[in-house]
Design a protein around this motif. Structure first.
Motif, PDB file in Angstrom:
ATOM      1  N   LEU A 154       0.849  -1.183   0.000  1.00  0.00           N
ATOM      2  CA  LEU A 154       0.000   0.000   0.000  1.00  0.00           C
ATOM      3  C   LEU A 154       0.886   1.234   0.000  1.00  0.00           C
ATOM      4  O   LEU A 154       1.844   1.311   0.781  1.00  0.00           O
ATOM      5  CB  LEU A 154      -0.905   0.017   1.239  1.00  0.00           C
ATOM      6  CG  LEU A 154      -1.961   1.123   1.282  1.00  0.00           C
ATOM      7  CD1 LEU A 154      -3.170   0.719   0.442  1.00  0.00           C
ATOM      8  CD2 LEU A 154      -2.415   1.382   2.710  1.00  0.00           C
ATOM      9  N   TYR A 155       0.588   2.180  -0.882  1.00  0.00           N
ATOM     10  CA  TYR A 155       1.305   3.453  -0.873  1.00  0.00           C
ATOM     11  C   TYR A 155       0.374   4.533  -0.360  1.00  0.00           C
ATOM     12  O   TYR A 155      -0.685   4.786  -0.951  1.00  0.00           O
ATOM     13  CB  TYR A 155       1.813   3.821  -2.261  1.00  0.00           C
ATOM     14  CG  TYR A 155       2.621   5.097  -2.276  1.00  0.00           C
ATOM     15  CD1 TYR A 155       3.932   5.109  -1.800  1.00  0.00           C
ATOM     16  CD2 TYR A 155       2.082   6.286  -2.743  1.00  0.00           C
ATOM     17  CE1 TYR A 155       4.687   6.265  -1.800  1.00  0.00           C
ATOM     18  CE2 TYR A 155       2.828   7.463  -2.750  1.00  0.00           C
ATOM     19  CZ  TYR A 155       4.131   7.442  -2.272  1.00  0.00           C
ATOM     20  OH  TYR A 155       4.866   8.598  -2.265  1.00  0.00           O
ATOM     21  N   ASP A 156       0.745   5.159   0.752  1.00  0.00           N
ATOM     22  CA  ASP A 156      -0.039   6.246   1.333  1.00  0.00           C
ATOM     23  C   ASP A 156       0.389   7.550   0.675  1.00  0.00           C
ATOM     24  O   ASP A 156       1.530   7.991   0.811  1.00  0.00           O
ATOM     25  CB  ASP A 156       0.196   6.297   2.851  1.00  0.00           C
ATOM     26  CG  ASP A 156      -0.750   7.257   3.548  1.00  0.00           C
ATOM     27  OD1 ASP A 156      -0.734   8.459   3.213  1.00  0.00           O
ATOM     28  OD2 ASP A 156      -1.508   6.811   4.421  1.00  0.00           O
ATOM     29  N   LEU A 157      -0.534   8.171  -0.054  1.00  0.00           N
ATOM     30  CA  LEU A 157      -0.213   9.379  -0.814  1.00  0.00           C
ATOM     31  C   LEU A 157       0.003  10.598   0.065  1.00  0.00           C
ATOM     32  O   LEU A 157       0.630  11.574  -0.361  1.00  0.00           O
ATOM     33  CB  LEU A 157      -1.325   9.655  -1.826  1.00  0.00           C
ATOM     34  CG  LEU A 157      -1.428   8.627  -2.963  1.00  0.00           C
ATOM     35  CD1 LEU A 157      -2.784   8.705  -3.635  1.00  0.00           C
ATOM     36  CD2 LEU A 157      -0.322   8.857  -3.982  1.00  0.00           C
ATOM     37  N   GLU A 158      -0.510  10.574   1.306  1.00  0.00           N
ATOM     38  CA  GLU A 158      -0.305  11.698   2.213  1.00  0.00           C
ATOM     39  C   GLU A 158       1.006  11.558   2.972  1.00  0.00           C
ATOM     40  O   GLU A 158       1.709  12.534   3.197  1.00  0.00           O
ATOM     41  CB  GLU A 158      -1.486  11.797   3.180  1.00  0.00           C
ATOM     42  CG  GLU A 158      -2.810  12.165   2.501  1.00  0.00           C
ATOM     43  CD  GLU A 158      -3.944  12.345   3.475  1.00  0.00           C
ATOM     44  OE1 GLU A 158      -3.913  11.699   4.553  1.00  0.00           O
ATOM     45  OE2 GLU A 158      -4.853  13.142   3.185  1.00  0.00           O
ATOM     46  N   GLN A 159       1.342  10.326   3.375  1.00  0.00           N
ATOM     47  CA  GLN A 159       2.599  10.099   4.092  1.00  0.00           C
ATOM     48  C   GLN A 159       3.769   9.847   3.150  1.00  0.00           C
ATOM     49  O   GLN A 159       4.928   9.827   3.594  1.00  0.00           O
ATOM     50  CB  GLN A 159       2.449   8.903   5.035  1.00  0.00           C
ATOM     51  CG  GLN A 159       1.372   9.072   6.099  1.00  0.00           C
ATOM     52  CD  GLN A 159       1.310   7.879   7.035  1.00  0.00           C
ATOM     53  OE1 GLN A 159       2.334   7.362   7.483  1.00  0.00           O
ATOM     54  NE2 GLN A 159       0.111   7.411   7.327  1.00  0.00           N
ATOM     55  N   ASN A 160       3.476   9.616   1.850  1.00  0.00           N
ATOM     56  CA  ASN A 160       4.517   9.288   0.870  1.00  0.00           C
ATOM     57  C   ASN A 160       5.346   8.092   1.334  1.00  0.00           C
ATOM     58  O   ASN A 160       6.578   8.126   1.312  1.00  0.00           O
ATOM     59  CB  ASN A 160       5.421  10.500   0.604  1.00  0.00           C
ATOM     60  CG  ASN A 160       4.681  11.647  -0.041  1.00  0.00           C
ATOM     61  OD1 ASN A 160       3.821  11.443  -0.892  1.00  0.00           O
ATOM     62  ND2 ASN A 160       4.990  12.862   0.386  1.00  0.00           N
ATOM     63  N   GLU A 161       4.642   7.043   1.738  1.00  0.00           N
ATOM     64  CA  GLU A 161       5.321   5.878   2.300  1.00  0.00           C
ATOM     65  C   GLU A 161       4.656   4.598   1.841  1.00  0.00           C
ATOM     66  O   GLU A 161       3.432   4.537   1.683  1.00  0.00           O
ATOM     67  CB  GLU A 161       5.308   5.961   3.833  1.00  0.00           C
ATOM     68  CG  GLU A 161       6.198   4.942   4.514  1.00  0.00           C
ATOM     69  CD  GLU A 161       6.306   5.184   6.018  1.00  0.00           C
ATOM     70  OE1 GLU A 161       6.850   4.291   6.702  1.00  0.00           O
ATOM     71  OE2 GLU A 161       5.858   6.238   6.487  1.00  0.00           O
ATOM     72  N   HIS A 162       5.489   3.555   1.626  1.00  0.00           N
ATOM     73  CA  HIS A 162       5.005   2.242   1.234  1.00  0.00           C
ATOM     74  C   HIS A 162       4.833   1.353   2.463  1.00  0.00           C
ATOM     75  O   HIS A 162       5.662   1.385   3.382  1.00  0.00           O
ATOM     76  CB  HIS A 162       5.995   1.569   0.276  1.00  0.00           C
ATOM     77  CG  HIS A 162       6.215   2.310  -0.999  1.00  0.00           C
ATOM     78  ND1 HIS A 162       5.478   2.098  -2.138  1.00  0.00           N
ATOM     79  CD2 HIS A 162       7.124   3.281  -1.317  1.00  0.00           C
ATOM     80  CE1 HIS A 162       5.917   2.887  -3.103  1.00  0.00           C
ATOM     81  NE2 HIS A 162       6.911   3.616  -2.631  1.00  0.00           N
ATOM     82  N   PHE A 163       3.779   0.541   2.455  1.00  0.00           N
ATOM     83  CA  PHE A 163       3.540  -0.412   3.535  1.00  0.00           C
ATOM     84  C   PHE A 163       3.267  -1.788   2.939  1.00  0.00           C
ATOM     85  O   PHE A 163       2.519  -1.915   1.968  1.00  0.00           O
ATOM     86  CB  PHE A 163       2.332   0.014   4.380  1.00  0.00           C
ATOM     87  CG  PHE A 163       2.507   1.342   5.070  1.00  0.00           C
ATOM     88  CD1 PHE A 163       3.113   1.426   6.310  1.00  0.00           C
ATOM     89  CD2 PHE A 163       2.068   2.510   4.460  1.00  0.00           C
ATOM     90  CE1 PHE A 163       3.277   2.635   6.943  1.00  0.00           C
ATOM     91  CE2 PHE A 163       2.221   3.740   5.087  1.00  0.00           C
ATOM     92  CZ  PHE A 163       2.842   3.803   6.322  1.00  0.00           C
ATOM     93  N   GLN A 164       3.868  -2.829   3.529  1.00  0.00           N
ATOM     94  CA  GLN A 164       3.611  -4.191   3.076  1.00  0.00           C
ATOM     95  C   GLN A 164       2.417  -4.751   3.846  1.00  0.00           C
ATOM     96  O   GLN A 164       2.385  -4.740   5.077  1.00  0.00           O
ATOM     97  CB  GLN A 164       4.837  -5.072   3.312  1.00  0.00           C
ATOM     98  CG  GLN A 164       4.669  -6.481   2.750  1.00  0.00           C
ATOM     99  CD  GLN A 164       5.962  -7.281   2.791  1.00  0.00           C
ATOM    100  OE1 GLN A 164       7.047  -6.715   2.978  1.00  0.00           O
ATOM    101  NE2 GLN A 164       5.867  -8.594   2.615  1.00  0.00           N
TER     102      GLN A 164
END
Length: 210
Positions: A154-164
């Motif tokens: 998942l890529y959070d567009l507000e945090q600019n971070e990827h999560f598995q």
């Protein structure tokens, strides 16, 4: 689907299970259709001369409009819930150099329809495909093999971070390495995915994957 050896875009009425419209487009190949939120347009990946670009089809008339025009591949487009952006998989990126045939792995990319800009999401490694928007448009789920096997990210567009999101052994995958394997139902807020293990495909779902 195919008709007389050519790709044809069909629109199916779900309730009647009958084809309501059929568009024979001036494209050699058509894949990955995705409706705009208002249902008036359909974005597809169109193939001409072995090069894939994004095209928009008027859902009533079949009129065709080209969105991207370059030598990079553009696949699996998905319209954002607000209708302003399209997420897709592409082999473009900072390391791409077609003159020496240096092409990176597929990466999740965004097309801003108002500005006409194309942006590759940062910090991607491995093969990344099958983007699916969260219902609120603030995140994008996708499939990546950066952890060794194909898993949900998942890529959070507000945090600019990827999560598995998953850590499976066999892999979140379809029939081929590039086949779509996930779908996010917006009203139900459930993400369904295909999991392959021990020679068998099974379907799974997760509620509110964020």
């Amino acid at each position: 689907a195919q008709h007389s050896g050519k790709d044809v875009l069909y629109v199916l009425d779900v309730r009647s299970r009958k084809v309501s419209r059929r568009f024979q487009l001036a494209l050699e190949g058509v894949t990955g259709p995705s409706f705009s939120p208002d249902g008036r347009r359909i974005v597809v990946s169109g193939n001409v001369g072995g090069v894939t670009d994004l095209y928009v089809v008027d859902a009533q008339t079949g009129a065709l409009t080209r969105l991207t025009k370059d030598r990079f591949g553009d696949l699996q487009p998905q319209w954002s819930p607000d209708g302003k952006r399209i997420a897709f998989a592409s082999d473009r990126g900072e390391t791409a150099n077609l003159e020496v045939l240096s092409v990176p792995h597929w990466q999740i990319t965004l097309l801003d329809l108002e500005r006409g800009t194309v942006t590759v999401l940062p910090h991607q490694s491995g093969l990344n495909i099958n983007p699916q928007w969260a219902p609120d448009g603030k995140a994008i789920a996708y499939v990546s093999d950066r952890a060794g096997s194909a898993n949900l990210f998942l890529y959070d567009l507000e945090q600019n971070e990827h999560f598995q999101l998953t850590d499976v052994v066999g892999g979140v995958t379809g029939l081929t390495e590039y086949s779509p394997a996930i779908s996010w139902a917006h009203e139900a807020d459930k993400l369904a995915f295909t999991y392959f293990e021990n020679g068998t495909y099974t379907m799974w779902s997760v509620a509110n994957p964020r």
